[in-house]
Motif scaffolding. Structure first.
Motif, PDB file in Angstrom:
ATOM      1  N   ILE A 149     105.151  35.534  11.573  1.00  0.00           N
ATOM      2  CA  ILE A 149     105.188  36.126  12.916  1.00  0.00           C
ATOM      3  C   ILE A 149     106.207  37.255  12.934  1.00  0.00           C
ATOM      4  CG2 ILE A 149     105.768  35.706  15.352  1.00  0.00           C
ATOM      5  CD1 ILE A 149     105.057  32.748  14.867  1.00  0.00           C
ATOM      6  N   GLY A 150     105.854  38.339  13.592  1.00  0.00           N
ATOM      7  CA  GLY A 150     106.808  39.415  13.849  1.00  0.00           C
ATOM      8  C   GLY A 150     106.979  39.584  15.347  1.00  0.00           C
ATOM      9  N   LEU A 151     108.220  39.758  15.784  1.00  0.00           N
ATOM     10  CA  LEU A 151     108.488  40.015  17.200  1.00  0.00           C
ATOM     11  C   LEU A 151     109.345  41.269  17.274  1.00  0.00           C
ATOM     12  CD1 LEU A 151     108.175  39.099  20.135  1.00  0.00           C
ATOM     13  CD2 LEU A 151     110.256  37.754  19.862  1.00  0.00           C
ATOM     14  N   THR A 152     108.777  42.328  17.853  1.00  0.00           N
ATOM     15  CA  THR A 152     109.471  43.604  17.793  1.00  0.00           C
ATOM     16  C   THR A 152     109.049  44.502  18.952  1.00  0.00           C
ATOM     17  OG1 THR A 152     110.020  45.439  16.291  1.00  0.00           O
ATOM     18  CG2 THR A 152     107.718  44.723  16.338  1.00  0.00           C
ATOM     19  N   TYR A 153     109.709  45.637  19.046  1.00  0.00           N
ATOM     20  CA  TYR A 153     109.317  46.680  19.993  1.00  0.00           C
ATOM     21  C   TYR A 153     108.419  47.676  19.271  1.00  0.00           C
ATOM     22  CZ  TYR A 153     113.061  44.934  22.979  1.00  0.00           C
ATOM     23  OH  TYR A 153     113.863  44.140  23.757  1.00  0.00           O
ATOM     24  N   ASN A 168     104.998  45.300  28.500  1.00  0.00           N
ATOM     25  CA  ASN A 168     105.849  46.472  28.639  1.00  0.00           C
ATOM     26  C   ASN A 168     107.313  46.054  28.691  1.00  0.00           C
ATOM     27  OD1 ASN A 168     107.030  48.702  30.920  1.00  0.00           O
ATOM     28  ND2 ASN A 168     105.953  49.489  29.140  1.00  0.00           N
ATOM     29  N   SER A 169     108.167  46.847  28.058  1.00  0.00           N
ATOM     30  CA  SER A 169     109.597  46.510  28.024  1.00  0.00           C
ATOM     31  C   SER A 169     110.426  47.782  28.190  1.00  0.00           C
ATOM     32  CB  SER A 169     109.951  45.814  26.709  1.00  0.00           C
ATOM     33  OG  SER A 169     111.322  45.466  26.692  1.00  0.00           O
ATOM     34  N   GLY A 246     119.205  47.936  26.238  1.00  0.00           N
ATOM     35  CA  GLY A 246     118.400  46.884  25.643  1.00  0.00           C
ATOM     36  C   GLY A 246     117.146  46.638  26.451  1.00  0.00           C
ATOM     37  N   GLY A 247     116.601  45.427  26.282  1.00  0.00           N
ATOM     38  CA  GLY A 247     115.432  45.017  27.033  1.00  0.00           C
ATOM     39  C   GLY A 247     115.745  43.747  27.812  1.00  0.00           C
ATOM     40  N   GLU A 248     114.949  43.489  28.832  1.00  0.00           N
ATOM     41  CA  GLU A 248     115.205  42.335  29.705  1.00  0.00           C
ATOM     42  C   GLU A 248     115.217  41.026  28.935  1.00  0.00           C
ATOM     43  OE1 GLU A 248     114.093  38.798  31.761  1.00  0.00           O
ATOM     44  OE2 GLU A 248     112.583  39.966  30.646  1.00  0.00           O
ATOM     45  N   VAL A 249     114.284  40.861  27.997  1.00  0.00           N
ATOM     46  CA  VAL A 249     114.171  39.594  27.268  1.00  0.00           C
ATOM     47  C   VAL A 249     115.428  39.303  26.446  1.00  0.00           C
ATOM     48  CG1 VAL A 249     112.885  38.369  25.460  1.00  0.00           C
ATOM     49  CG2 VAL A 249     111.656  39.704  27.176  1.00  0.00           C
ATOM     50  N   THR A 250     116.004  40.354  25.868  1.00  0.00           N
ATOM     51  CA  THR A 250     117.106  40.154  24.927  1.00  0.00           C
ATOM     52  C   THR A 250     118.373  39.632  25.583  1.00  0.00           C
ATOM     53  OG1 THR A 250     117.771  42.477  25.123  1.00  0.00           O
ATOM     54  CG2 THR A 250     116.243  41.921  23.349  1.00  0.00           C
ATOM     55  N   VAL A 251     118.555  39.891  26.877  1.00  0.00           N
ATOM     56  CA  VAL A 251     119.770  39.432  27.570  1.00  0.00           C
ATOM     57  C   VAL A 251     119.450  38.526  28.755  1.00  0.00           C
ATOM     58  CG1 VAL A 251     121.211  41.369  26.842  1.00  0.00           C
ATOM     59  CG2 VAL A 251     119.838  41.572  28.928  1.00  0.00           C
ATOM     60  N   ASN A 271     110.287  53.766  29.748  1.00  0.00           N
ATOM     61  CA  ASN A 271     109.410  52.590  29.700  1.00  0.00           C
ATOM     62  C   ASN A 271     108.304  52.748  28.659  1.00  0.00           C
ATOM     63  OD1 ASN A 271     107.895  54.525  30.964  1.00  0.00           O
ATOM     64  ND2 ASN A 271     107.096  53.185  32.568  1.00  0.00           N
ATOM     65  N   ALA A 272     108.486  53.693  27.722  1.00  0.00           N
ATOM     66  CA  ALA A 272     107.419  54.017  26.760  1.00  0.00           C
ATOM     67  C   ALA A 272     107.485  53.150  25.502  1.00  0.00           C
ATOM     68  CB  ALA A 272     107.491  55.490  26.382  1.00  0.00           C
ATOM     69  N   ARG A 273     107.631  51.848  25.696  1.00  0.00           N
ATOM     70  CA  ARG A 273     107.585  50.935  24.559  1.00  0.00           C
ATOM     71  C   ARG A 273     107.130  49.573  25.059  1.00  0.00           C
ATOM     72  NH1 ARG A 273     113.659  48.677  23.030  1.00  0.00           N
ATOM     73  NH2 ARG A 273     114.023  47.677  25.031  1.00  0.00           N
ATOM     74  N   SER A 274     106.659  48.753  24.124  1.00  0.00           N
ATOM     75  CA  SER A 274     106.183  47.414  24.457  1.00  0.00           C
ATOM     76  C   SER A 274     106.753  46.403  23.477  1.00  0.00           C
ATOM     77  CB  SER A 274     104.653  47.355  24.395  1.00  0.00           C
ATOM     78  OG  SER A 274     104.072  48.223  25.334  1.00  0.00           O
ATOM     79  N   ILE A 275     106.879  45.176  23.932  1.00  0.00           N
ATOM     80  CA  ILE A 275     107.152  44.054  23.032  1.00  0.00           C
ATOM     81  C   ILE A 275     105.831  43.632  22.409  1.00  0.00           C
ATOM     82  CG2 ILE A 275     107.835  41.624  22.909  1.00  0.00           C
ATOM     83  CD1 ILE A 275     109.722  42.176  25.264  1.00  0.00           C
ATOM     84  N   GLU A 276     105.826  43.429  21.097  1.00  0.00           N
ATOM     85  CA  GLU A 276     104.631  42.939  20.417  1.00  0.00           C
ATOM     86  C   GLU A 276     104.946  41.682  19.623  1.00  0.00           C
ATOM     87  OE1 GLU A 276     101.906  46.946  19.772  1.00  0.00           O
ATOM     88  OE2 GLU A 276     102.637  45.847  18.018  1.00  0.00           O
TER      89      GLU A 276
END
Length: 303
Positions: A149-153, A168-169, A246-251, A271-276
């Motif tokens: 599994i990979g979890l990244t932006y 969206n992140s 950062g992103g909301e999930v990370t903190v 906002n031009a990135r997503s968590i995948e």
């Protein structure tokens, strides 16, 4: 000896290690064998297949088109073997299993350890291997079969990757609750500019989008702290050092506990990135991996 039989022996293991390391000598060190033994195995494969598997370059060896095809076959074969073991274990439920996760630094810091702990509360026999890497390295590890599994932006689709979950992140400003900007739900770069800021290195998606937005505004920030370690930036903020990104999930957990405040950044492109949540295209996931993917799908969205 049939060619297919030759492709199932030790030569493949040596070949894959050279592909990973880009060097016969480095592969030999990792395999704990002599460099000549590795070279003989590679030469044997090339003789059987009647084609070069590597391009020899001054700084190492790079897989040829034929080498890439063979590596793809070999990795798939190894993953299928793991699948058989996992399926046998699944006959007894999720009592045992091993999940390899590679993630961007922010996720490896707080979110994933928390997710793994809660998953093990239900399935105590499950084991995890967690590695932090840059976004490009995360995807590379999944494509190579080095991670389940990979979890990244991400900012664009990638070949050979199945996205099991995307959300969206936006890049947000992170600060202590007593920071002067903490009274705002959103801020601009101009508002952030007077305050010390800690930034990740330039391989990070938040940093890249931040730098683009700064260029558009004609603003230049001189970081008070620059690091490749996201946890160092968060601790800098917790100790009153200033802002970070950062992103909301990370903190999320820090905000929930009242230790940090976050604010949206009102700038074009932030906002031009997503968590995948990434897996390898075409791979039948082991039962434990599949269950953990579902666990992450539930935890990732903001509640």
């Amino acid at each position: 000896m049939r060619t297919s039989q030759h492709l199932q022996d030790t030569a493949i293991r040596y070949f894959l290690e050279v592909v990973r390391s880009g060097s016969v000598s480095e592969a030999a060190l990792r395999l704990n064998v002599s460099a000549s033994a590795v070279s003989r195995q590679i030469a044997s494969l090339e003789e059987v297949l009647q084609t070069p598997l590597f391009e020899r370059r001054p700084r190492g060896m790079v897989a040829s088109a034929a080498g890439e095809l063979l590596a793809h076959h070999a990795r798939r074969h190894a993953l299928e073997a793991e699948q058989v073991v996992s399926d046998i274990q699944a006959l007894h439920g999720l009592r045992r299993g091993h999940v390899r996760v590679v993630a961007s630094a922010g996720f490896a810091f707080e979110f994933l350890p928390h997710a793994m702990a809660t998953f093990r509360n239900q399935h105590p026999g499950m084991r995890f291997q967690l590695t932090a890497a840059s976004p490009a390295e995360v995807t590379h590890a999944v494509r190579n079969g080095d991670a389940d599994i990979g979890l990244t932006y991400s900012r664009a689709a990638v070949r050979d990757i199945d996205v099991q979950h995307r959300q969206n992140s936006p890049v947000i400003a992170i600060m202590p609750p007593d920071h002067p900007l903490a009274r705002f739900a959103s801020v601009t770069l101009a508002q952030m500019h007077p305050y010390p800021i800690a930034l990740l290195d330039e391989g990070n998606t938040a940093r890249q989008l931040f730098d683009i937005a700064c260029g558009q505004r004609g603003l230049e920030f001189e970081p008070a702290l620059e690091s490749s370690q996201f946890d160092a930036l968060v601790r800098f903020v917790l100790h009153g050092g200033g802002l970070t990104l950062g992103g909301e999930v990370t903190v999320r957990e820090y905000v929930r506990r009242g230790q940090l405040h976050t604010a949206a950044i009102r700038e074009r492109g932030m906002n031009a990135r997503s968590i995948e949540l990434q897996t390898l295209t075409g791979r039948q996931l082991p039962q434990g991996v599949k269950a953990f993917v579902e666990h992450l799908r539930v935890l990732l969205p903001a509640r």
